[in-house]
Design a protein around this motif. Sequence first.
Motif, PDB file in Angstrom:
ATOM      1  N   VAL A   1      -0.551  19.617  43.749  1.00 31.99           N
ATOM      2  CA  VAL A   1       0.715  19.999  44.381  1.00 31.99           C
ATOM      3  C   VAL A   1       1.589  20.797  43.420  1.00 31.99           C
ATOM      4  CG1 VAL A   1       2.871  19.124  45.374  1.00 31.99           C
ATOM      5  CG2 VAL A   1       0.703  18.067  46.008  1.00 31.99           C
ATOM      6  N   CYS A   2       1.693  20.311  42.181  1.00 36.96           N
ATOM      7  CA  CYS A   2       2.601  20.952  41.219  1.00 36.96           C
ATOM      8  C   CYS A   2       2.151  22.349  40.811  1.00 36.96           C
ATOM      9  CB  CYS A   2       2.764  20.073  39.978  1.00 36.96           C
ATOM     10  SG  CYS A   2       3.883  18.691  40.245  1.00 36.96           S
ATOM     11  N   TYR A   3       0.849  22.539  40.577  1.00 41.55           N
ATOM     12  CA  TYR A   3       0.404  23.865  40.138  1.00 41.55           C
ATOM     13  C   TYR A   3       0.394  24.868  41.282  1.00 41.55           C
ATOM     14  CZ  TYR A   3      -0.226  22.503  35.369  1.00 41.55           C
ATOM     15  OH  TYR A   3       0.034  22.096  34.076  1.00 41.55           O
ATOM     16  N   LEU A   4       0.209  24.387  42.519  1.00 34.18           N
ATOM     17  CA  LEU A   4       0.383  25.272  43.664  1.00 34.18           C
ATOM     18  C   LEU A   4       1.835  25.725  43.754  1.00 34.18           C
ATOM     19  CD1 LEU A   4      -1.755  23.569  46.461  1.00 34.18           C
ATOM     20  CD2 LEU A   4      -2.077  25.869  45.542  1.00 34.18           C
ATOM     21  N   LEU A   5       2.747  24.768  43.595  1.00 35.55           N
ATOM     22  CA  LEU A   5       4.181  25.082  43.628  1.00 35.55           C
ATOM     23  C   LEU A   5       4.578  25.998  42.484  1.00 35.55           C
ATOM     24  CD1 LEU A   5       6.355  21.941  44.527  1.00 35.55           C
ATOM     25  CD2 LEU A   5       6.512  24.233  45.503  1.00 35.55           C
ATOM     26  N   GLN A   6       4.111  25.678  41.260  1.00 37.47           N
ATOM     27  CA  GLN A   6       4.471  26.480  40.094  1.00 37.47           C
ATOM     28  C   GLN A   6       4.007  27.920  40.255  1.00 37.47           C
ATOM     29  OE1 GLN A   6       2.270  25.768  36.545  1.00 37.47           O
ATOM     30  NE2 GLN A   6       3.396  27.279  35.357  1.00 37.47           N
ATOM     31  N   THR A   7       2.739  28.079  40.661  1.00 35.63           N
ATOM     32  CA  THR A   7       2.187  29.428  40.784  1.00 35.63           C
ATOM     33  C   THR A   7       2.902  30.221  41.872  1.00 35.63           C
ATOM     34  OG1 THR A   7       0.051  28.490  40.159  1.00 35.63           O
ATOM     35  CG2 THR A   7       0.040  30.731  40.994  1.00 35.63           C
ATOM     36  N   ALA A   8       3.185  29.562  43.005  1.00 34.09           N
ATOM     37  CA  ALA A   8       3.884  30.240  44.102  1.00 34.09           C
ATOM     38  C   ALA A   8       5.304  30.619  43.705  1.00 34.09           C
ATOM     39  CB  ALA A   8       3.897  29.337  45.332  1.00 34.09           C
ATOM     40  N   CYS A   9       5.987  29.703  43.025  1.00 34.02           N
ATOM     41  CA  CYS A   9       7.387  29.935  42.642  1.00 34.02           C
ATOM     42  C   CYS A   9       7.528  31.010  41.571  1.00 34.02           C
ATOM     43  CB  CYS A   9       8.026  28.634  42.155  1.00 34.02           C
ATOM     44  SG  CYS A   9       8.269  27.408  43.465  1.00 34.02           S
ATOM     45  N   GLN A  10       6.533  31.123  40.681  1.00 31.86           N
ATOM     46  CA  GLN A  10       6.623  32.109  39.601  1.00 31.86           C
ATOM     47  C   GLN A  10       6.426  33.549  40.085  1.00 31.86           C
ATOM     48  OE1 GLN A  10       4.905  29.559  35.873  1.00 31.86           O
ATOM     49  NE2 GLN A  10       5.388  31.693  35.466  1.00 31.86           N
ATOM     50  N   LYS A  11       6.159  33.713  41.388  1.00 32.28           N
ATOM     51  CA  LYS A  11       6.159  35.058  41.951  1.00 32.28           C
ATOM     52  C   LYS A  11       7.587  35.612  41.989  1.00 32.28           C
ATOM     53  CE  LYS A  11       2.175  34.727  45.079  1.00 32.28           C
ATOM     54  NZ  LYS A  11       1.756  34.786  46.510  1.00 32.28           N
ATOM     55  N   TYR A  12       8.561  34.710  42.069  1.00 32.62           N
ATOM     56  CA  TYR A  12       9.957  35.121  42.239  1.00 32.62           C
ATOM     57  C   TYR A  12      10.830  34.797  41.030  1.00 32.62           C
ATOM     58  CZ  TYR A  12       8.049  34.989  46.941  1.00 32.62           C
ATOM     59  OH  TYR A  12       7.244  35.177  48.041  1.00 32.62           O
ATOM     60  N   VAL A  13      10.259  34.121  40.016  1.00 32.08           N
ATOM     61  CA  VAL A  13      11.007  33.762  38.810  1.00 32.08           C
ATOM     62  C   VAL A  13      10.166  34.157  37.600  1.00 32.08           C
ATOM     63  CG1 VAL A  13      12.153  31.907  37.530  1.00 32.08           C
ATOM     64  CG2 VAL A  13      11.983  31.761  40.027  1.00 32.08           C
TER      65      VAL A  13
ATOM     66  N   GLU B   1       8.589  34.452  33.709  1.00 29.49           N
ATOM     67  CA  GLU B   1       8.032  33.347  32.930  1.00 29.49           C
ATOM     68  C   GLU B   1       9.035  32.643  32.032  1.00 29.49           C
ATOM     69  OE1 GLU B   1       6.762  37.122  30.602  1.00 29.49           O
ATOM     70  OE2 GLU B   1       6.943  36.497  32.680  1.00 29.49           O
ATOM     71  N   THR B   2       9.995  33.381  31.460  1.00 29.78           N
ATOM     72  CA  THR B   2      10.948  32.729  30.562  1.00 29.78           C
ATOM     73  C   THR B   2      11.972  31.897  31.324  1.00 29.78           C
ATOM     74  OG1 THR B   2      12.172  34.813  30.501  1.00 29.78           O
ATOM     75  CG2 THR B   2      10.737  34.343  28.653  1.00 29.78           C
ATOM     76  N   LYS B   3      12.437  32.411  32.459  1.00 25.95           N
ATOM     77  CA  LYS B   3      13.356  31.621  33.285  1.00 25.95           C
ATOM     78  C   LYS B   3      12.640  30.392  33.839  1.00 25.95           C
ATOM     79  CE  LYS B   3      16.363  35.417  34.771  1.00 25.95           C
ATOM     80  NZ  LYS B   3      16.749  36.293  35.906  1.00 25.95           N
ATOM     81  N   ALA B   4      11.384  30.585  34.263  1.00 26.98           N
ATOM     82  CA  ALA B   4      10.598  29.456  34.761  1.00 26.98           C
ATOM     83  C   ALA B   4      10.425  28.410  33.669  1.00 26.98           C
ATOM     84  CB  ALA B   4       9.230  29.949  35.239  1.00 26.98           C
TER      85      ALA B   4
ATOM     86  N   LEU C   1      11.246  24.468  33.800  1.00 32.68           N
ATOM     87  CA  LEU C   1      10.147  23.525  33.605  1.00 32.68           C
ATOM     88  C   LEU C   1      10.377  22.593  32.412  1.00 32.68           C
ATOM     89  CD1 LEU C   1       7.102  25.884  34.303  1.00 32.68           C
ATOM     90  CD2 LEU C   1       8.006  24.106  35.793  1.00 32.68           C
ATOM     91  N   SER C   2      11.244  23.003  31.486  1.00 31.59           N
ATOM     92  CA  SER C   2      11.535  22.154  30.326  1.00 31.59           C
ATOM     93  C   SER C   2      12.230  20.858  30.729  1.00 31.59           C
ATOM     94  CB  SER C   2      12.412  22.909  29.321  1.00 31.59           C
ATOM     95  OG  SER C   2      13.715  23.106  29.846  1.00 31.59           O
ATOM     96  N   MET C   3      12.803  20.822  31.929  1.00 35.51           N
ATOM     97  CA  MET C   3      13.492  19.610  32.391  1.00 35.51           C
ATOM     98  C   MET C   3      12.529  18.456  32.626  1.00 35.51           C
ATOM     99  SD  MET C   3      16.661  20.216  32.322  1.00 35.51           S
ATOM    100  CE  MET C   3      17.233  18.762  33.198  1.00 35.51           C
TER     101      MET C   3
END
Length: 301
Positions: A224-236, A238-241, A245-247
Amino acid sequence: MKKWLAIGGLILVTVIWGGGFVASDMALGSMKPFQIMMVRFLLASVLMGMISMGQHKKEGKLENRAGAIKAGILMGIALFAGFALQIIGLQYTTPSKNAFLTALNVVIVPFIAFIILKKKVGMKGIIGAIMSVIGVALLSLNGNLTLSLGDGLTLLCAVGFAFQIFFTGEFVKKYPASVLNMVQMITAFVLSAVSLVIFGENDLQVTTQGWLSVLYLGVISTTVCYLLQTACQKYVDETKAAIVLSMESVFGTIFSIIILHEVITLRMVIGCAIILAAVIISNLSETEGEAKDEEIQCSNF
């Protein structure tokens, strides 16, 4: 709107990953590191494969299959390295330390971008790196200024995760996320299985708690998390992501205190706070630079 939804998705990822530190610690009670990783990535590979096949039917033929496979393999190698060093390190340190030291991958990402893409590292990035060293010293160094085995391995795992974040940010712009994730998980599974045999972790005697923990890690924390991460990083980017993600380190510590009743000292709190500040500051320079670029572009119209 898509950008803010993507940021919200990444925050959800950090909450789940925070629980993953506790789940990994609980799984280690009856399983060895590469046993956990093999089962985790086997589950993720099967689920990602099913999702990828469904997406393939919708999207049609993949134009550059070889490129997508190579990209997924690179992501999988980085992912395996990060998780292997993290979970082995967790045997010799606490979940909260493991979480905050892992978060240093965010400080490393801009330097990887500098080495590979020649992206400039700003002064705040350098300040963040110096602060992270101070934070690590407070959090991990013993009285004789030595680093424990667990903390040292966790620091190395941060490098692996930094490359995984960097590769994801670059490759998701070129190839379908479903294909990248499937190849990434299969690569991590194969490397985990090979490592299990090499290190002689063949004897499997798992408790109910161990199975439930690894089920959470494989289905929720990985698939679930890597699907979400990969999908979300299309719009954010790598440094902002990486900042968001550091949280996971914060949630990892919170869950460790609530579920595992981990005792936190004042020195640990100060060290963690400095590391978290370093993680945020190290990426502010790029986000501010982007904002200025956007203002200049807008003024030209």
